[in-house]
Scaffold this active site. Sequence first.
Site, PDB file in Angstrom:
ATOM      1  N   PHE A  93       0.828  -1.215   0.000  1.00  0.00           N
ATOM      2  CA  PHE A  93       0.000   0.000   0.000  1.00  0.00           C
ATOM      3  C   PHE A  93       0.863   1.266   0.000  1.00  0.00           C
ATOM      4  O   PHE A  93       0.426   2.329  -0.408  1.00  0.00           O
ATOM      5  CB  PHE A  93      -0.943   0.033   1.203  1.00  0.00           C
ATOM      6  CG  PHE A  93      -1.870  -1.160   1.308  1.00  0.00           C
ATOM      7  CD1 PHE A  93      -2.130  -1.966   0.211  1.00  0.00           C
ATOM      8  CD2 PHE A  93      -2.500  -1.460   2.512  1.00  0.00           C
ATOM      9  CE1 PHE A  93      -2.973  -3.063   0.302  1.00  0.00           C
ATOM     10  CE2 PHE A  93      -3.353  -2.556   2.622  1.00  0.00           C
ATOM     11  CZ  PHE A  93      -3.582  -3.362   1.506  1.00  0.00           C
ATOM     12  N   HIS A 177     -21.243  -0.071  11.639  1.00  0.00           N
ATOM     13  CA  HIS A 177     -22.118  -1.127  11.107  1.00  0.00           C
ATOM     14  C   HIS A 177     -23.451  -1.212  11.838  1.00  0.00           C
ATOM     15  O   HIS A 177     -24.408  -1.765  11.315  1.00  0.00           O
ATOM     16  CB  HIS A 177     -21.388  -2.487  11.037  1.00  0.00           C
ATOM     17  CG  HIS A 177     -21.288  -3.209  12.339  1.00  0.00           C
ATOM     18  ND1 HIS A 177     -20.317  -2.943  13.265  1.00  0.00           N
ATOM     19  CD2 HIS A 177     -22.042  -4.203  12.877  1.00  0.00           C
ATOM     20  CE1 HIS A 177     -20.480  -3.748  14.302  1.00  0.00           C
ATOM     21  NE2 HIS A 177     -21.517  -4.526  14.095  1.00  0.00           N
ATOM     22  N   ASP A 234     -14.105   1.239  21.673  1.00  0.00           N
ATOM     23  CA  ASP A 234     -14.522   0.195  20.737  1.00  0.00           C
ATOM     24  C   ASP A 234     -16.036   0.218  20.493  1.00  0.00           C
ATOM     25  O   ASP A 234     -16.492  -0.063  19.389  1.00  0.00           O
ATOM     26  CB  ASP A 234     -14.100  -1.178  21.301  1.00  0.00           C
ATOM     27  CG  ASP A 234     -14.296  -2.313  20.306  1.00  0.00           C
ATOM     28  OD1 ASP A 234     -13.915  -2.139  19.135  1.00  0.00           O
ATOM     29  OD2 ASP A 234     -14.839  -3.364  20.692  1.00  0.00           O
ATOM     30  N   HIS A 239     -20.990   2.879  18.261  1.00  0.00           N
ATOM     31  CA  HIS A 239     -22.301   2.221  18.206  1.00  0.00           C
ATOM     32  C   HIS A 239     -23.296   2.764  19.240  1.00  0.00           C
ATOM     33  O   HIS A 239     -24.433   3.074  18.918  1.00  0.00           O
ATOM     34  CB  HIS A 239     -22.163   0.709  18.417  1.00  0.00           C
ATOM     35  CG  HIS A 239     -21.136   0.058  17.543  1.00  0.00           C
ATOM     36  ND1 HIS A 239     -20.897   0.440  16.243  1.00  0.00           N
ATOM     37  CD2 HIS A 239     -20.263  -0.960  17.780  1.00  0.00           C
ATOM     38  CE1 HIS A 239     -19.942  -0.327  15.724  1.00  0.00           C
ATOM     39  NE2 HIS A 239     -19.538  -1.175  16.636  1.00  0.00           N
TER      40      HIS A 239
HETATM   41  C1  BG6 Z   1     -17.354  -4.054  16.633  1.00  0.00           C
HETATM   42  C2  BG6 Z   1     -16.431  -4.100  17.793  1.00  0.00           C
HETATM   43  O1  BG6 Z   1     -17.423  -2.752  16.117  1.00  0.00           O
HETATM   44  O2  BG6 Z   1     -18.658  -4.472  17.027  1.00  0.00           O
HETATM   45  C3  BG6 Z   1     -16.382  -5.488  18.397  1.00  0.00           C
HETATM   46  O3  BG6 Z   1     -15.125  -3.709  17.375  1.00  0.00           O
HETATM   47  C4  BG6 Z   1     -17.784  -5.971  18.717  1.00  0.00           C
HETATM   48  O4  BG6 Z   1     -15.583  -5.513  19.562  1.00  0.00           O
HETATM   49  C5  BG6 Z   1     -18.707  -5.797  17.518  1.00  0.00           C
HETATM   50  O5  BG6 Z   1     -17.690  -7.329  19.081  1.00  0.00           O
HETATM   51  C6  BG6 Z   1     -20.143  -6.099  17.899  1.00  0.00           C
HETATM   52  O6  BG6 Z   1     -20.939  -6.087  16.740  1.00  0.00           O
HETATM   53  P1  BG6 Z   1     -22.287  -6.932  16.668  1.00  0.00           P
HETATM   54  O7  BG6 Z   1     -22.872  -6.582  15.332  1.00  0.00           O
HETATM   55  O8  BG6 Z   1     -21.887  -8.357  16.776  1.00  0.00           O
HETATM   56  O9  BG6 Z   1     -23.131  -6.484  17.829  1.00  0.00           O
END
Ligand code: BG6
Length: 491
Positions: A93, A177, A234, A239
């Site tokens: 990269f 996500h 994290d 989230h």
């Molecule tokens: C990620 C974190 O963004 O989300 C992880 O880095 C976590 O540590 C994960 O386990 C949880 O995602 P989900 O979709 O399984 O709730």
Amino acid sequence: MVNNINTRCDLMLFGALGDLAQRKLFPALYQLDRAGLLAEGSRVLAIARTEADTPTVRKQLFDRLKHHVKDAEFDADVANSFLERVDYQLLDFNDPDGYEALKAWRDTPANELIVYMATPPSMYGVIARNLKAASCCNEKTRVVVEKPIGHDLESSKVINDELGAVYNENQLFRIDHYLGKETVQNLIALRFANNLFASQWDQNHISHVEITVAECVGIEGRWGYFDQAGQIRDMVQNHLLQLLCLIAMDPPADLSADSIRDEKVKVLKALKQITPDIMDRYVVRGQYTAGTSDGKPVPGYLEEEGANKGSDTETFVALKAEIENWRWSGVPFYIRTGKRLPEKLSQIIIHFKPAPHYIFDPDQKHLANNKLIIRLQPDEGMSLKILTKDQGLDKGMRLRQGPLELTFSETFETDRIPDAYERLLWEVMKGNQYLFVRRDEVEYAWRWVDQVIRNWKDSGEPPKRYAAGTWGPVASIAMITRDGRSWYEDA
Ligand code: BG6
């Protein structure tokens, strides 16, 4: 806003042999293809630093797909025809000359170009600059980047500046996500398509809100990354704060990306600062010790493979967040998230205030508030706890709490709920940014989280221990009980 499902795309996937790409991105692309959503002529260039050729990588991807896609959803013919779209390119990269090969691959400039950086964030700047220098991108290219965007406000600014030096904000798709999860998107529909809720959604009607994102897994192979981050960076910075924003934001003027993101930013700006004098009442951090998970003994965080035995990194956080605006003044948002908790569960509970004048059995007064439970995972759905009269002549006017239940899979007879990455990749292909995080959101979230981390550091207090398989340190129960409330499961 491009909204053409027939858009042909060229996807350059950096970090294509890494864990995220193999576990999430290729299965999501496979599912899109299976559903007929990848336009004829769309292609993927898998880019990584490993010496290999296209047939070998296709074979490896086939095996990984077979492993990660559910048996009932895996079709070898579809997988093979999907993999025909995939070419492999070895690339250092950092080497600008290597990018000539990417340019050569892109022999159909009519296809929309998407660059997905599934790499450590420290590579984003160099990849962006090298792509530009090799004329491998232009002002229409869409660029997808993963979290974490930095480890604090300052470092996130550096990354955002590096990306911003090459791309405009309307080209950048920062992934969280959780925003691709079906039920998370449903929060917008629930709140703004139902006046029943919209009219009750404020401090006059809601007493408090709980957000729980619990995982039963520990850290497993990710100790090196996780120990630098901890649960607050994290999970909370991204989230959990995104969920809080979607619950708390004012109605956007429309569903455009900027209208939604403007409202989320207002919430982040209104978060009350957690100053050192209130830390012990507002924040609990924990670290798991040995215990059990799924009935089996599991090691503590400090005994995981590769662990630094002296680490003070938290694997659990509980916080009381307050939003200083008219809608939410006096309504605490209790949030908690942790690894090695008893179950995998993400849910939001809206606790409504009781009716102004209570006329039923005084012994049942504790029942007198409605609750809306929004299950993000597993078993996506919603449940509204309402009070009715108990059945039977002998029951008089005894109350009973029962659910109005909506389980998505049953009610809408959906055979499968798409994975978040399917939705997110699909939206990138259509050019819709509303499920992606804008620069100012990332930065306001860091600003709030940074002060908590700073206070922890200054206090020098180690995290409180909790046994794997429990709901975190008892201090998190004390935090909510002090306010005369309890976490929903404990109720
Ligand atoms: C990620 C974190 O963004 O989300 C992880 O880095 C976590 O540590 C994960 O386990 C949880 O995602 P989900 O979709 O399984 O709730």
